[in-house]
Scaffold this active site. Structure first.
Site, PDB file in Angstrom:
ATOM      1  N   ASP A 111       0.821  -1.219   0.000  1.00  0.00           N
ATOM      2  CA  ASP A 111       0.000   0.000   0.000  1.00  0.00           C
ATOM      3  C   ASP A 111       0.852   1.266   0.000  1.00  0.00           C
ATOM      4  OD1 ASP A 111       1.000  -0.416   2.555  1.00  0.00           O
ATOM      5  OD2 ASP A 111      -0.935  -0.716   3.492  1.00  0.00           O
ATOM      6  N   ASN A 127      -6.999  -2.313  14.552  1.00  0.00           N
ATOM      7  CA  ASN A 127      -8.409  -2.625  14.275  1.00  0.00           C
ATOM      8  C   ASN A 127      -8.543  -3.848  13.364  1.00  0.00           C
ATOM      9  OD1 ASN A 127      -7.555  -1.646  11.818  1.00  0.00           O
ATOM     10  ND2 ASN A 127      -9.090  -0.023  11.650  1.00  0.00           N
ATOM     11  N   HIS A 152      -6.890  -4.384  10.516  1.00  0.00           N
ATOM     12  CA  HIS A 152      -6.688  -4.210   9.069  1.00  0.00           C
ATOM     13  C   HIS A 152      -5.416  -4.908   8.600  1.00  0.00           C
ATOM     14  CE1 HIS A 152      -4.498  -0.112   9.773  1.00  0.00           C
ATOM     15  NE2 HIS A 152      -3.588  -0.977   9.396  1.00  0.00           N
ATOM     16  N   GLU A 154      -9.501  -1.663   5.625  1.00  0.00           N
ATOM     17  CA  GLU A 154     -10.121  -1.365   6.904  1.00  0.00           C
ATOM     18  C   GLU A 154     -11.325  -2.290   7.135  1.00  0.00           C
ATOM     19  OE1 GLU A 154      -8.436   0.362   8.846  1.00  0.00           O
ATOM     20  OE2 GLU A 154      -8.175   2.461   8.290  1.00  0.00           O
TER      21      GLU A 154
HETATM   22  C1  GLP Z   1      -0.061   0.380   8.418  1.00  0.00           C
HETATM   23  C2  GLP Z   1       0.169  -0.479   7.199  1.00  0.00           C
HETATM   24  C3  GLP Z   1      -0.084  -1.923   7.505  1.00  0.00           C
HETATM   25  C4  GLP Z   1       0.641  -2.302   8.783  1.00  0.00           C
HETATM   26  C5  GLP Z   1       0.152  -1.473   9.930  1.00  0.00           C
HETATM   27  C6  GLP Z   1       0.757  -1.853  11.262  1.00  0.00           C
HETATM   28  O1  GLP Z   1      -1.390   0.633   8.615  1.00  0.00           O
HETATM   29  N1  GLP Z   1      -0.658  -0.093   6.115  1.00  0.00           N
HETATM   30  O2  GLP Z   1       0.363  -2.700   6.432  1.00  0.00           O
HETATM   31  O3  GLP Z   1       0.429  -3.670   9.037  1.00  0.00           O
HETATM   32  O4  GLP Z   1       0.461  -0.143   9.618  1.00  0.00           O
HETATM   33  O5  GLP Z   1       1.844  -1.046  11.556  1.00  0.00           O
HETATM   34  P1  GLP Z   1       2.808  -1.273  12.790  1.00  0.00           P
HETATM   35  O6  GLP Z   1       3.645  -2.457  12.455  1.00  0.00           O
HETATM   36  O7  GLP Z   1       3.617  -0.007  12.853  1.00  0.00           O
HETATM   37  O8  GLP Z   1       1.979  -1.469  13.982  1.00  0.00           O
END
Ligand code: GLP
Length: 348
Positions: free
Chosen positions: A67, A135, A137, A142
């Protein structure tokens, strides 16, 4: 779904790296799906370190990212393109031409989504690395995203924007929109490696494994995939009832050991009979042994049917039912887990 519970970020990186290395050993031109966020950073450090020390090569690897924010320049430190560049790609020998990420600056974002979807379809990942949002995702899918929706423009929730604010100078600068690979597209990967650390991921992990079978937790879609490895620290695993699974496995092992001992005893007894006792005495003993064995079978069968089928899935649903029926037990267990967690962090 396989689970590995690790003590800290270093162990998480080592465990996750094994999965990546396995794929590279099988296929030097593997397609790897990469994720951003803080969780995979130790893994990327480990990959860079291993590349330097052991020469593991990525020159034929093709990389796809999940993404990207809409409206953030790839050169901007807050962009996922820059994150991948700084955290990994500039530290290994991957060919920049073999890396791809949705372009959040594209003039025609819908056309960009179509381009990316087609590229992912053409090169399904041999392994897809995933983090998880608080949440539930995955990528930027989402809650309540339709799984079949291909790469699309996602509207980020307030929580996701707040969770991702650290990379931006001001939380109000976190974009409202992102381009994200879709859930079913993620599931086209041959293997999936999901990483999560910290108590703030515990509910999402619980929902992924045991929550409702709907789209409220996008990560629950991973239950449909046949090859998912989940690497968690104790805090992220805090709401899972591994204790029950372990107890069931121990009971099973004890039962099997008793059965083996009984078989050995019978074998010894019949050897002795053949060695000198009268045929009549041997026959008596054998019939006694048969009776014992028959009793044992009943016990073993009874125990089996109480426990249900062997294996993780049966244990999972059993734990699920127990929790639904017995909220107090679940709460007690949670309290125990938290005590354990406190012990673990004291140890650290
Ligand atoms: C973002 C990314 C996700 C990732 C998430 C968790 O939202 N789009 O792909 O899994 O962050 O991030 P973190 O590892 O910093 O908790």
């Amino acid at each position: 779904m396989r689970f590995a519970i690790v003590k800290n970020a270093k162990e998480l990186a080592e465990r996750a790296f094994l999965e990546i290395k396995k794929v590279l050993d099988e296929k030097s031109d593997a397609v790897i799906g990469f994720a951003t966020g803080s969780t995979p950073i130790p893994l990327y450090d480990k990959m860079a370190d291993d590349h330097k020390r052991n020469g593991t090569s990525y020159k034929d690897v093709r990389a796809f990212n999940l993404d990207e924010y809409v409206g953030v320049d790839p050169g901007d430190k807050a962009s996922f393109a820059r994150f991948m560049q700084d955290r990994l790609f500039s530290r290994i020998d991957i060919d920049p031409a073999n890396t791809d990420i949705p372009n959040g600056m594209a003039e025609d974002l819908s056309a960009e989504c179509e381009r990316y979807s087609a590229a992912v379809k053409e090169h399904p990942a041999d392994i897809q690395i995933l983090g998880i949002g608080a949440n539930g995702h995955i990528a930027f899918n989402e809650p309540y995203t339709k799984p079949e929706e291909p790469t699309h423009i996602a509207l980020l929730t307030a929580r996701t924007r707040a969770d991702n604010a650290a990379a931006f100078k001001d939380p109000s600068l976190v974009p409202q929109y992102a381009l994200t690979m879709g859930i079913d597209e993620i599931l086209t990967a041959k293997r999936i490696l999901l990483l999560a650390m910290g108590e703030n991921k515990a509910q999402a992990i619980y929902d992924m494994v045991m929550g409702r079978d709907d789209t409220s937790c996008p990560a629950a879609a991973l239950r449909r995939h046949p090859d998912v490895t989940v690497v968690l620290d104790r805090e992220a695993a805090g709401l899972l009832t591994f204790g029950e699974w372990e107890r069931a496995a121990e009971e099973r092992e004890a039962r099997q050991a008793a059965e083996r001992a009984e078989e050995e005893l019978e074998a010894n007894e019949s050897d002795e009979a053949a060695d000198g006792e009268t045929a009549e005495a041997a026959a008596d003993e054998a019939s006694e042994a048969d009776e014992d064995a028959a009793e044992e079978d009943v016990d073993a069968d009874g125990a089996e049917s109480e426990d249900g089928e062997d294996g993780e899935e049966a244990d999972t649903s059993e734990a699920d039912d127990d929790e639904a029926e017995n909220g107090e037990d679940a709460a007690d267990e949670e309290a125990d887990e938290q005590d354990d967690d406190a012990d673990a962090s004291e140890e650290k």
